[in-house]
Design an enzyme around this catalytic site. Structure first.
Site, PDB file in Angstrom:
ATOM      1  CG  ASP A 213       1.643  -2.373  -8.808  1.00 44.06           C
ATOM      2  OD1 ASP A 213       2.699  -3.048  -8.883  1.00 44.06           O
ATOM      3  OD2 ASP A 213       1.530  -1.341  -8.126  1.00 44.06           O
TER       4      ASP A 213
ATOM      5  CG  ASN B  64       4.913  -0.948   3.364  1.00 44.03           C
ATOM      6  OD1 ASN B  64       4.174  -1.608   4.089  1.00 44.03           O
ATOM      7  ND2 ASN B  64       5.407  -1.417   2.237  1.00 44.03           N
TER       8      ASN B  64
ATOM      9  CG  HIS C  10       6.789  -3.951   6.437  1.00 42.69           C
ATOM     10  ND1 HIS C  10       6.712  -5.308   6.478  1.00 42.69           N
ATOM     11  CD2 HIS C  10       7.330  -3.632   5.230  1.00 42.69           C
ATOM     12  CE1 HIS C  10       7.197  -5.801   5.356  1.00 42.69           C
ATOM     13  NE2 HIS C  10       7.578  -4.810   4.583  1.00 42.69           N
TER      14      HIS C  10
ATOM     15  CG  ASP D 255       3.190  -7.741   5.635  1.00 41.16           C
ATOM     16  OD1 ASP D 255       3.537  -7.230   4.543  1.00 41.16           O
ATOM     17  OD2 ASP D 255       3.960  -8.359   6.378  1.00 41.16           O
TER      18      ASP D 255
ATOM     19  CD  GLU E 225       3.182  -3.012  -5.219  1.00 38.04           C
ATOM     20  OE1 GLU E 225       3.897  -3.532  -6.099  1.00 38.04           O
ATOM     21  OE2 GLU E 225       2.433  -2.040  -5.426  1.00 38.04           O
TER      22      GLU E 225
END
Ligand code: GH3
Ligand code: MG
Ligand code: MG
Length: 324
Positions: free
Chosen positions: A194, A202, A207, A211, A237
């Protein structure tokens, strides 16, 4: 480019127009056959005078049906048949044979789909050609469906963003791999990864950069782990990995190596240029089987998840394992 609102065309007509190749050294006979065939507006006709020419045409055009004489100078009908059967297995061939010798039987023996005896009746000729083309159509449809099935299957098990497997597939494989490990008492590792404080990524960088980080992380996973390992994007994530036949020391080693690799990787360096790369760390939870407290894949996943939360609690950017 596929859009969601564009339904995929599952049964596109693969043979709206049929391309027929006539092979005969007798020009008159070719002209006669061509005139019959061209009555049908959905047929188009190509011509060759012997087997050799025919092969060239087949190589260069999408032919749906070959209609060939048997007796021809240079590569006769039977030789042509043999070449077609070897290289174009689903291309139907109709031969034109004369009574009084074994041409017809010989060509059927070599894989001709039909044999029309000369002199033929026009109507019968038409029907037999149409039948062979129906056969061709079904074969083509079948090939298309197999190909589309393969594509759909690929999409169904893949995560779009990273190209890794998706959660569904991971869960299915996990059940099988756990069962295998239980039955043979072999080693199995499960790792959950994680990203640390990804919400901040973000918030601070946007954002799209978030990504990009997830894509690069996916690529690093792919590079680092073995081909036999199952690597998946498990959620936003989070990544989940299965390591078959891996002992605890091996699992721990690869976790640590990956943790360091990520901490040192310059994420989104291309996109950000002079602004500098995005610093990223990850936490990893690892579980190893056999373990007396694990009776199923979901038990094992829960243990890996508990270990992940332990890693978060203990300060992040670290590995925790159930055997430590
Ligand atoms: P922690 O160290 O405790 O894991 O902190 P965190 O912020 O990573 O944890 P949390 O689970 O609270 O937040 C995960 C965030 O990841 C939520 C969401 O903003 C972001 N996220 C999830 N999926 C995606 C995605 O597909 N793209 C992007 N850009 N962000 C995502
Ligand atoms: Mg999370
Ligand atoms: Mg997180």
């Amino acid at each position: 480019m596929h859009h969601l609102y564009e339904k995929p065309n599952i049964v596109d007509d693969p043979l709206e127009k049929a391309n027929i190749l006539l092979v005969d050294n007798d020009e008159e006979s070719k002209i006669f056959m061509k005139s019959i065939l061209l009555d049908n507006k959905s047929y188009s006709v190509m011509e060759a005078s012997n087997g050799e020419e025919a092969i060239e045409v087949i190589k260069q055009s999408e032919i749906d049906l070959v209609v060939t004489a048997i007796q021809m100078p240079i590569t006769d009908g039977v030789s042509l048949l043999q070449i077609i059967r070897k290289n174009y297995i689903s291309l139907p061939v109709v031969v034109l044979a004369r009574f009084g010798n074994d041409d017809g039987v010989r060509s059927l023996e070599h894989g001709a789909d039909d044999c029309i005896y000369l002199p033929f009746q026009e109507e019968e000729f038409k029907f037999r050609i149409a039948r062979s083309l129906r056969f061709r159509k079904l074969t083509k449809l079948r090939e298309m469906l197999i190909e589309q099935n393969r594509e759909l299957w690929g999409k169904a098990i893949t995560d779009n963003l990273t190209g890794l497997y998706n959660r569904n597939y991971f869960d299915d494989v996990f059940v099988m791999e756990f069962e295998r490990a239980r039955r043979y008492q072999s080693h199995l590792g499960c790792i959950i990864i994680d990203v640390d404080h990804f919400k901040n990524v973000n918030d601070l960088y946007g954002h799209l950069m978030g990504d990009q980080v997830l894509r690069e992380l996916g690529a690093l996973v792919k590079e680092t782990f073995r081909k036999v390992d199952i690597t998946a994007r498990y959620g936003g994530e989070e990544y989940a990995l299965l390591l078959p036949e891996t002992v605890p020391e091996g699992i721990y080693f690869v976790c640590e190596r990956f943790r360091k690799l990520v901490a040192e990787h310059p994420f989104a360096s291309k996109q950000r240029g002079e602004q500098g790369p995005i610093p990223i760390t990850i936490s990893l939870g690892a579980a190893h089987y056999p373990d007396e407290k694990m009776f199923s894949a979901s038990d094992m996943l829960r243990v890996a998840d508990d270990m992940l939360y332990k890693a978060k609690r203990e300060g992040r950017n670290r590995v925790e394992a159930n055997w430590k």
